[in-house]
Scaffold this motif. Structure first.
Motif, PDB file in Angstrom:
ATOM      1  N   LEU A 247       0.808  -1.219   0.000  1.00 20.69           N
ATOM      2  CA  LEU A 247       0.000   0.000   0.000  1.00 20.69           C
ATOM      3  C   LEU A 247       0.841   1.269   0.000  1.00 20.69           C
ATOM      4  CD1 LEU A 247      -2.795  -0.996   2.555  1.00 20.69           C
ATOM      5  CD2 LEU A 247      -2.824  -1.189   0.067  1.00 20.69           C
ATOM      6  N   ASN A 248       2.164   1.112   0.009  1.00 18.54           N
ATOM      7  CA  ASN A 248       3.037   2.289   0.007  1.00 18.54           C
ATOM      8  C   ASN A 248       3.127   2.933  -1.377  1.00 18.54           C
ATOM      9  OD1 ASN A 248       3.596   1.855   2.707  1.00 18.54           O
ATOM     10  ND2 ASN A 248       5.437   0.647   2.295  1.00 18.54           N
ATOM     11  N   ASN A 249       2.662   2.232  -2.399  1.00 15.70           N
ATOM     12  CA  ASN A 249       2.750   2.739  -3.778  1.00 15.70           C
ATOM     13  C   ASN A 249       1.484   3.497  -4.164  1.00 15.70           C
ATOM     14  OD1 ASN A 249       5.226   1.318  -4.021  1.00 15.70           O
ATOM     15  ND2 ASN A 249       4.114  -0.559  -4.560  1.00 15.70           N
ATOM     16  N   ASP A 250       1.664   4.559  -4.927  1.00 13.62           N
ATOM     17  CA  ASP A 250       0.553   5.311  -5.543  1.00 13.62           C
ATOM     18  C   ASP A 250      -0.490   5.785  -4.527  1.00 13.62           C
ATOM     19  OD1 ASP A 250       1.703   4.820  -8.065  1.00 13.62           O
ATOM     20  OD2 ASP A 250       0.685   2.871  -8.204  1.00 13.62           O
ATOM     21  N   ASP A 251      -0.064   6.065  -3.330  1.00 16.42           N
ATOM     22  CA  ASP A 251      -0.985   6.564  -2.291  1.00 16.42           C
ATOM     23  C   ASP A 251      -2.159   5.621  -2.049  1.00 16.42           C
ATOM     24  OD1 ASP A 251       0.519   8.887  -1.916  1.00 16.42           O
ATOM     25  OD2 ASP A 251      -0.543   9.944  -3.511  1.00 16.42           O
ATOM     26  N   LEU A 252      -1.940   4.328  -2.278  1.00 15.01           N
ATOM     27  CA  LEU A 252      -3.041   3.372  -2.106  1.00 15.01           C
ATOM     28  C   LEU A 252      -3.545   3.341  -0.664  1.00 15.01           C
ATOM     29  CD1 LEU A 252      -1.970   0.267  -4.266  1.00 15.01           C
ATOM     30  CD2 LEU A 252      -3.783   1.921  -4.727  1.00 15.01           C
ATOM     31  N   ARG A 253      -2.626   3.478   0.287  1.00 11.24           N
ATOM     32  CA  ARG A 253      -3.023   3.422   1.690  1.00 11.24           C
ATOM     33  C   ARG A 253      -3.997   4.559   2.014  1.00 11.24           C
ATOM     34  NH1 ARG A 253      -0.192   0.741   5.562  1.00 11.24           N
ATOM     35  NH2 ARG A 253       1.648   0.755   4.206  1.00 11.24           N
ATOM     36  N   GLU A 254      -3.627   5.785   1.630  1.00 14.41           N
ATOM     37  CA  GLU A 254      -4.471   6.941   1.919  1.00 14.41           C
ATOM     38  C   GLU A 254      -5.826   6.828   1.219  1.00 14.41           C
ATOM     39  OE1 GLU A 254      -1.378   6.951   1.044  1.00 14.41           O
ATOM     40  OE2 GLU A 254      -0.197   8.236   2.370  1.00 14.41           O
ATOM     41  N   LYS A 255      -5.801   6.382  -0.039  1.00 12.68           N
ATOM     42  CA  LYS A 255      -7.046   6.268  -0.809  1.00 12.68           C
ATOM     43  C   LYS A 255      -7.968   5.200  -0.225  1.00 12.68           C
ATOM     44  CE  LYS A 255      -4.900   7.767  -5.146  1.00 12.68           C
ATOM     45  NZ  LYS A 255      -4.426   7.343  -6.491  1.00 12.68           N
ATOM     46  N   LEU A 256      -7.386   4.089   0.241  1.00 14.45           N
ATOM     47  CA  LEU A 256      -8.194   3.014   0.821  1.00 14.45           C
ATOM     48  C   LEU A 256      -8.842   3.474   2.125  1.00 14.45           C
ATOM     49  CD1 LEU A 256      -9.208   0.119   0.842  1.00 14.45           C
ATOM     50  CD2 LEU A 256      -7.021  -0.590   1.853  1.00 14.45           C
ATOM     51  N   TRP A 257      -8.064   4.122   2.990  1.00 12.27           N
ATOM     52  CA  TRP A 257      -8.629   4.634   4.243  1.00 12.27           C
ATOM     53  C   TRP A 257      -9.735   5.656   3.947  1.00 12.27           C
ATOM     54  CZ3 TRP A 257      -7.328   4.147   9.629  1.00 12.27           C
ATOM     55  CH2 TRP A 257      -6.401   3.131   9.908  1.00 12.27           C
ATOM     56  N   GLN A 258      -9.487   6.512   2.969  1.00 18.00           N
ATOM     57  CA  GLN A 258     -10.482   7.527   2.615  1.00 18.00           C
ATOM     58  C   GLN A 258     -11.783   6.877   2.164  1.00 18.00           C
ATOM     59  OE1 GLN A 258     -10.427  10.820   2.915  1.00 18.00           O
ATOM     60  NE2 GLN A 258     -12.458  11.044   1.976  1.00 18.00           N
ATOM     61  N   ARG A 259     -11.684   5.852   1.323  1.00 12.66           N
ATOM     62  CA  ARG A 259     -12.888   5.178   0.801  1.00 12.66           C
ATOM     63  C   ARG A 259     -13.665   4.496   1.922  1.00 12.66           C
ATOM     64  NH1 ARG A 259     -17.083   4.008  -0.591  1.00 12.66           N
ATOM     65  NH2 ARG A 259     -17.785   2.776  -2.388  1.00 12.66           N
ATOM     66  N   LEU A 260     -12.957   3.875   2.843  1.00 13.32           N
ATOM     67  CA  LEU A 260     -13.624   3.172   3.943  1.00 13.32           C
ATOM     68  C   LEU A 260     -14.335   4.152   4.876  1.00 13.32           C
ATOM     69  CD1 LEU A 260     -10.814   0.557   4.704  1.00 13.32           C
ATOM     70  CD2 LEU A 260     -13.067   0.058   3.737  1.00 13.32           C
TER      71      LEU A 260
END
Length: 543
Positions: free
Chosen positions: A36-49
């Motif tokens: 999740l460190n790539n392409d801001d996936l971590r931030e985007k996933l938390w935001q969606r949840l």
């Protein structure tokens, strides 16, 4: 993983539900999510949840979203940045900790999942530990604990108490808030009493309730550690409850007794008297009309812990410290404990550290390289011996106890008088009296008479050997090699001899006025000091 996460971020409601279920099943046991460190996936996933959690129309998905967040929160990466005040507020709301009126709440799986998530966040995020103080979370949490009903779900109670324990362990400032401002300790003590009373009606405390009780005990330990502003009645009631718990049969007994011992360790000295109530019953653990059953259980727990050679400090320090405090505080506890650990001496044929008795196991630790444990055990045994050097030598052997005597300045003849009861606690056994003169005080056991090495020598030969010995000792003094002069025997430690020669690490010594070893300047000082340092056998148990 990247594909699944991308789908969750961009999915419609139906696909979203399907994909977060797949994430839970696939990654439910993962701790780190480096993908999740790539392409801001971590931030985007938390935001969606959190978008889903903020939408009440998607309430059917809230449990799954919280579950995914709980899994993700195990990874500390960027966790402080990901948890904003707003997001923490949403979690607190889902955990039913935003409104002070607990009666309005209906507890569901969403509530439990939110509590689990909150627990993870407190554990892994220093930011959450600080933000939490600005919210009503702690106030609502303590208020809910105060008003538990009989039908409160078990997991709500479990994670409520776990959160109290964790936040007070990680953020010291919360201890004062919960204890002083919110009276959280009193409500936990009351809850502990209620559960104890309920469980006493059954034959055994089940594992689930043992876990819950342990969490309460750990939380109370944090609240009472370094605290002295609690009323005596509250702590007396608590110690009485701890006694009842010690005497209860339960599953996971070792963990349970460990947490009880930990909490007893931070109780005031004047509370320990309730551990030994008066009793008119007749059974083995009655001593001078006092019921010592709880002390007996603690000693059995100590015995089990002594068999565990791993993590000596963690396993032994709390229970030994607790027992030290108890035997210091209560004369009858000391006398009873001494009878259990240092009964009248009958076996004089074996060294004190040989065997499987409590005495033997503790004596082994007197020479342990783990200094913290060694010193605690030595202090415990010394108090049981009324801080009497001769009695300590009798039961442990001078060799085992010499280190403690040196540290305490007890090697000399002048020692301060101590205030202990004057009555005798036992008398010499026939076995001990029979072999008393053949007991070597250094080893603490019987030794057969040894032949005199000077026998058969002429006076000239003896004089020659004495002069040779003086010369050798003088050389050792100049080379700064350690030797120990005790009981008319000179012993040489020749290990790594040349290293000692070069470094002068160790020196011959005598016993100073403070009872501690002092380096000598000339070998003749040993001869001058010898009459003062002879060990006098005064090992009677009569006081």
């Amino acid at each position: 993983m990247e594909g699944l996460v991308q789908n969750i971020i961009s999915d419609t409601s139906y696909e979203f539900s399907k994909n977060i279920a797949a994430f839970q099943e696939t990654y439910g046991s993962r701790v780190v999510f480096s993908e999740l460190n790539n392409d801001d996936l971590r931030e985007k996933l938390w935001q969606r949840l959190f978008e889903c959690l903020s939408d009440n129309l998607q309430s059917s998905l809230h449990h799954s979203c919280l579950s995914v967040l709980r899994i993700l929160s195990r990874d500390k990466t960027k966790l402080n940045e990901l948890i904003t005040d707003e997001r923490l507020g949403i979690i607190i709301d889902k955990a039913a900790l935003k409104n002070m009126d607990a009666k309005e709440h209906t507890y569901t799986n969403v509530t439990i999942e939110a509590l689990k998530l909150l627990f993870n966040l407190i554990f892994n995020s220093t930011n959450v530990q600080e933000i939490l103080l600005k919210t009503s979370c702690l106030q609502c949490l303590i208020e809910r604990i105060k008003n538990y009903s009989d039908d409160i779900p078990y997991e709500i109670m479990l994670f409520d108490t776990r959160i109290v324990f964790l936040i007070t362990a990680l953020n010291i400032a919360t201890r004062q808030i919960i204890k002083t401002e919110l009276n959280g300790d009193k409500c936990l003590v009351k809850l502990l009493e209620n559960i104890t009373s309920r469980e006493e009606k059954s034959h055994i405390i089940k594992e689930g309730n043992v876990i819950l009780l342990c969490e309460m005990l750990k939380a109370l330990f944090n609240l009472y550690m370094n605290s002295d502003n609690t009323t005596e009645d509250v702590k007396n009631d608590l110690v009485l409850t701890l006694r009842r718990l010690l005497l209860s049969k339960c599953e996971k007994e070792d963990d349970f007794h460990s947490n009880i011992a930990n909490l007893l360790m931070v109780m005031p000295y004047d509370c320990y008297s309730v551990m030994i109530p008066l009793s008119k019953e007749k059974h083995k653990q009655i001593y001078q009309n006092k019921d010592m059953s709880a002390i007996y259980v603690l000693l059995k727990f100590l015995d089990r812990r002594l068999d565990n050679k791993n993590d000596l400090i963690g396993n032994l320090a709390p229970v030994v410290t607790t027992l030290i405090r108890m035997v210091k505080a209560e004369r009858l506890i000391r006398k009873y404990t001494r009878l259990q650990i240092l009964p009248p001496l009958r076996d004089v044929m074996h060294r004190p550290e040989e065997g499987t008795t409590l005495r033997a196991k503790l004596c082994k630790l007197l020479t342990s390289p783990v200094v913290e444990v060694r010193d605690l055990v030595a202090e415990f045994l010394f108090i049981l011996c009324k801080e009497n050097v001769a009695r300590m030598v009798k039961y442990t052997g001078y060799g085992n106890a010499a280190g403690m005597f040196a540290n305490k300045g007890l090697l000399g003849s002048s020692r301060k008088k101590l205030t202990y009861s004057s009555e005798s606690e036992d008398s010499e056994t026939e076995e001990y009296l029979k072999h008393k003169e053949q007991i070597n005080p250094v080893t603490g056991c019987f030794e057969h008479p040894k032949p005199n090495p000077l026998e058969g020598m002429s006076e000239e030969q003896k004089e020659y050997e004495a002069l040779q010995l003086v010369g050798l000792v003088d050389k050792l003094t100049r080379f700064a090699l350690l030797f120990i002069y005790e009981y008319n025997i000179i012993r040489f430690d020749v290990y790594n001899i040349f290293g000692y020669f070069r470094e002068g690490v160790v020196h011959p010594c005598r016993i100073g006025d403070d009872g501690r070893p002092k380096p000598i300047e000339h070998v003749l000082e040993l001869q001058e000091e010898l009459p003062k340092q002879q060990y006098t056998r005064q090992d009677s148990d009569s006081d």
